[in-house]
Scaffold this active site. Structure first.
Site, mmCIF file in Angstrom:
data_model
loop_
_atom_site.group_PDB
_atom_site.id
_atom_site.type_symbol
_atom_site.label_atom_id
_atom_site.label_comp_id
_atom_site.label_asym_id
_atom_site.label_seq_id
_atom_site.Cartn_x
_atom_site.Cartn_y
_atom_site.Cartn_z
ATOM 1 N N ASP A 252 46.844 128.602 145.976
ATOM 2 C CA ASP A 252 46.147 128.521 144.696
ATOM 3 C C ASP A 252 44.742 127.947 144.787
ATOM 4 O OD1 ASP A 252 48.410 129.495 143.301
ATOM 5 O OD2 ASP A 252 49.306 127.505 143.384
ATOM 6 N N ASP A 276 42.178 125.408 141.631
ATOM 7 C CA ASP A 276 43.350 125.089 140.811
ATOM 8 C C ASP A 276 43.407 123.585 140.567
ATOM 9 O OD1 ASP A 276 45.585 125.914 139.321
ATOM 10 O OD2 ASP A 276 46.916 125.369 140.943
ATOM 11 N N ASP A 280 48.298 118.164 143.288
ATOM 12 C CA ASP A 280 49.520 118.701 142.689
ATOM 13 C C ASP A 280 50.716 118.281 143.532
ATOM 14 O OD1 ASP A 280 47.917 119.930 140.842
ATOM 15 O OD2 ASP A 280 48.581 121.971 141.260
ATOM 16 N N ARG A 332 44.853 117.139 132.097
ATOM 17 C CA ARG A 332 45.845 116.900 133.150
ATOM 18 C C ARG A 332 45.448 115.752 134.076
ATOM 19 N NH1 ARG A 332 48.362 122.664 135.298
ATOM 20 N NH2 ARG A 332 48.959 123.478 133.244
#
Length: 454
Positions: A252, A276, A280, A332
């Site tokens: 990603d 992205d 993560d 986020r």
């Protein structure tokens, strides 16, 4: 060093002025300028399903099955918090550094940064971890490896001297760099267990190509790197160990991506502008600390959890501490799905949509943070429950304790405040939010030079 000190001084002054101003909005006009977001506003990339092929690509060495992928989950997090407090209080006996204490209030930095011989004692860093990822030892018990070659010409047969050659080895390694360099990775940097990447003393950029993947491995420390402008790569063969390489589908473009990993510590890195996410963690990853990082110019900063239906992430425990969430960020910081998240003593000086989000009943414990809301009256709320009706999320345990809320910022709490739930989302003692400026002013990759304090 001078640049970091100047930024610290400016942030301390601005922090004081924000408190005196009573959060009336004078500061927000500069920090939320849309022109400073740049390409981040269009960098929305849907998460791919390439992890479905992970076990096919790396069958034996990366198979998890059962509970292995969440083996790092802490059974008694209250014990973690008490241990961390005790370790900080007894730092002289634990680390032999009492006479060097910086007194910044940042227990990680006070552990090692004031030693002018830090470059001779690099592995001492591994004893300075906090939070859920505090036991990540990285390559502490292995040899040093010096990266001399910034190239990445062949991801299947990397040359000795390259970063890729180091991270795939089976033995523990503490990886350092001979000089400043920009490393443009052709494919994901697939890490093996028990590795430290230590960029102190030089300027190391991993940029303009693929970035770091931590997949079904354990005990990783990533420290002192500039990671930015990461691109989607894949549909290629990539080596993961000296004895194995496999086919990778499209990645990603995350800066640091964790899949089913445990005991991971990401500390003092500068991260920005990737395709992205910046950090993560999915598919059962746990025992993670994300600390002292400087995040800028990005849309979806941090995703913690694979999907709302992936229930193995209920064992996820992540500490997010002492980070600076700076200019050009949109949302986020993090977004959580399942699991337990301790968000403690971070400085949030910019968001366009929201700071902290969730979507599958995560427990979020926000303590001692500083939240500066943008000028936009529709974006004052720190929190966002994503695609969930209030009748559902009102039972989720989200709390704000000792946070500083400026320029109209507000945190919407929920849940019944179950002590057992918050115990699993507690990993260290929070400092007062009034200390956030001094604790976080050196967030990001440090300008360390041999023979002087870092």
């Amino acid at each position: 060093m001078a640049v970091g000190s100047m930024r610290c001084s400016l942030l301390l002054v601005l922090g004081h002025l924000m408190i005196v101003a009573g959060g009336k909005g004078w500061f927000g006009g500069d920090t939320v300028s849309a022109s400073r977001i740049g390409a981040a506003a269009t960098a929305v990339v849907t998460k791919s399903s390439r992890e479905k092929a992970a076990n096919e690509s790396f069958p034996a060495a990366r198979s998890t099955g059962g509970r292995e992928a969440v083996a790092g989950a802490v059974d008694d997090p209250e014990l973690v918090a008490s241990e961390v407090d005790m370790m900080i209080s007894n730092s002289t006996s634990r680390r032999g550094l009492g006479y060097l204490s910086c007194g910044t209030g940042n227990p990680i930095d006070d552990c090692w940064r004031c030693d002018p011989e830090w470059h001779r004692h690099r592995k001492r860093l591994a004893d300075c971890g906090i939070g859920f990822g505090r036991n990540a030892m990285g390559g502490r018990d292995g040899r040093f490896y010096v990266v001399t070659d910034p190239g990445d010409d062949d991801p299947v047969n990397p040359r000795p001297g390259t970063l890729r050659y180091a991270v795939i080895q089976e033995v523990p390694l503490w990886i350092v760099f001979k000089r400043s360099m920009v490393i443009i990775l052709k494919q994901e940097l697939i890490m093996n267990s028990f590795k430290t990447i230590d960029g102190r003393g030089v300027d190391v950029h991993i940029a303009n190509g693929a970035c770091i993947t931590i997949q079904f491995v354990t005990n990783i420390i990533i420290h002192g790197l500039h990671i930015h402008d990461c691109k989607p790569t894949g549909n290629a063969m990539v080596r993961s160990s000296p004895s194995h390489y496999g086919w990778r589908t499209m990645a990603d473009g995350d800066a640091v991506s964790m899949f089913g990993a445990s005991h991971i510590w990401v500390d003092h890195n500068s991260l920005s502008n990737c395709a992205d996410g910046l950090v993560d963690a999915i598919m059962g990853s746990t025992a993670i600390t994300i600390s002292n990082n400087y995040f800028t110019h990005h849309n979806e900063v941090m995703l913690l959890g694979h999907s709302d239906s992936y229930v193995r992430d209920k064992a996820m425990q992540v500490t997010i501490a002492y980070n600076h969430f700076g200019e050009g960020l949109i949302q986020r910081m993090p977004r959580c799905r399942h699991g337990y998240f301790h968000v403690v003593n971070n400085d949030y000086t910019h968001w366009e949509m929201y700071a902290i989000g969730g979507s599958a009943e995560p427990t979020i414990n926000s303590q001692g943070n500083r939240y500066l809301a943008p000028v936009d009256p529709s974006a004052k709320e720190v929190t966002k429950r994503v695609d969930t009706d209030e009748s559902v999320w009102k039972g989720w345990n989200w709390r704000s304790e000792g946070d500083m809320l400026l320029n109209g910022a507000y945190f919407t709490p929920s849940g019944v405040g179950a002590s057992a739930s918050y115990a699993k989302a507690s990993s260290l003692g929070a400092k007062s939010s009034s200390m956030v400026a001094s604790i976080t002013c050196d967030a990001g990759a440090l300008r360390c030079r041999r023979g002087s304090h870092c």
